[in-house]
Design a protein around this motif. Structure first.
Motif, PDB file in Angstrom:
ATOM      1  N   MET A  21       0.835  -1.203   0.000  1.00 30.88           N
ATOM      2  CA  MET A  21       0.000   0.000   0.000  1.00 30.88           C
ATOM      3  C   MET A  21       0.874   1.259   0.000  1.00 30.88           C
ATOM      4  N   VAL A  25       0.815   4.230  -2.867  1.00 33.23           N
ATOM      5  CA  VAL A  25       0.683   5.651  -2.531  1.00 33.23           C
ATOM      6  C   VAL A  25       1.872   6.422  -3.098  1.00 33.23           C
ATOM      7  N   VAL A  31      -5.259   5.148  -2.041  1.00 39.26           N
ATOM      8  CA  VAL A  31      -5.520   3.821  -1.487  1.00 39.26           C
ATOM      9  C   VAL A  31      -6.456   3.935  -0.286  1.00 39.26           C
ATOM     10  N   THR A  32      -7.504   3.131  -0.308  1.00 42.67           N
ATOM     11  CA  THR A  32      -8.426   3.022   0.820  1.00 42.67           C
ATOM     12  C   THR A  32      -8.289   1.614   1.385  1.00 42.67           C
ATOM     13  N   TYR A  33      -8.111   1.524   2.698  1.00 47.40           N
ATOM     14  CA  TYR A  33      -7.879   0.232   3.348  1.00 47.40           C
ATOM     15  C   TYR A  33      -8.874   0.072   4.500  1.00 47.40           C
ATOM     16  N   ALA A  48      -1.998   5.580   3.021  1.00 47.37           N
ATOM     17  CA  ALA A  48      -3.327   5.104   2.633  1.00 47.37           C
ATOM     18  C   ALA A  48      -4.363   5.682   3.595  1.00 47.37           C
TER      19      ALA A  48
END
Length: 126
Positions: A21, A25, A31-33, A48
């Protein structure tokens, strides 16, 4: 590109994916986690965006134990997958990711990915 990373809310699933991740980036991707609060700081440190979700999985740092036996654990994972899917789908209903990354055992993103775009295992280069 907006990347959704989805894993089981356990240390052995979240932490190994953090360098991936961070690299996404660094390459300019958003990025969505989705993670429970206990992992939000580690996710944010990669750049993220943590999407805070509820989890019923045990937290060993709090002395919580995983169930004995495979059937009980699989029931817990199944319930967790349904709960996580609903939370992720609700949170991203108006903003679908372009790509969904997930680790092997997690199938909770398969249905959202059908609506969101191509699926790629976390180890693939983007």
């Amino acid at each position: 590109m907006h990347v959704l990373m989805s894993t089981t809310a356990a240390h052995g699933h979240v932490h190994p994916n953090l360098p991936v991740m961070a690299e996404l980036v660094a390459r300019g991707h958003r990025v969505t986690y989705p993670v429970p609060e206990r992992f939000a700081e580690a996710v944010a440190a990669t750049g993220a965006t943590p999407l805070r979700i509820r989890t019923d999985l045990p937290d060993p740092a709090k002395g919580e134990q995983w169930p004995d036996g495979g059937v009980a654990a699989m029931r817990l994972f199944s319930a967790e997958a349904r709960s996580a899917y609903e939370q992720i789908a609700d949170a991203l209903q108006y903003e679908h990711p372009d790509v969904v990354c997930y680790d092997g055992p997690v199938q909770r993103t398969v249905v959202p990915a059908r609506h969101a775009g191509p699926q790629r295992p976390a180890g693939w280069a983007l």
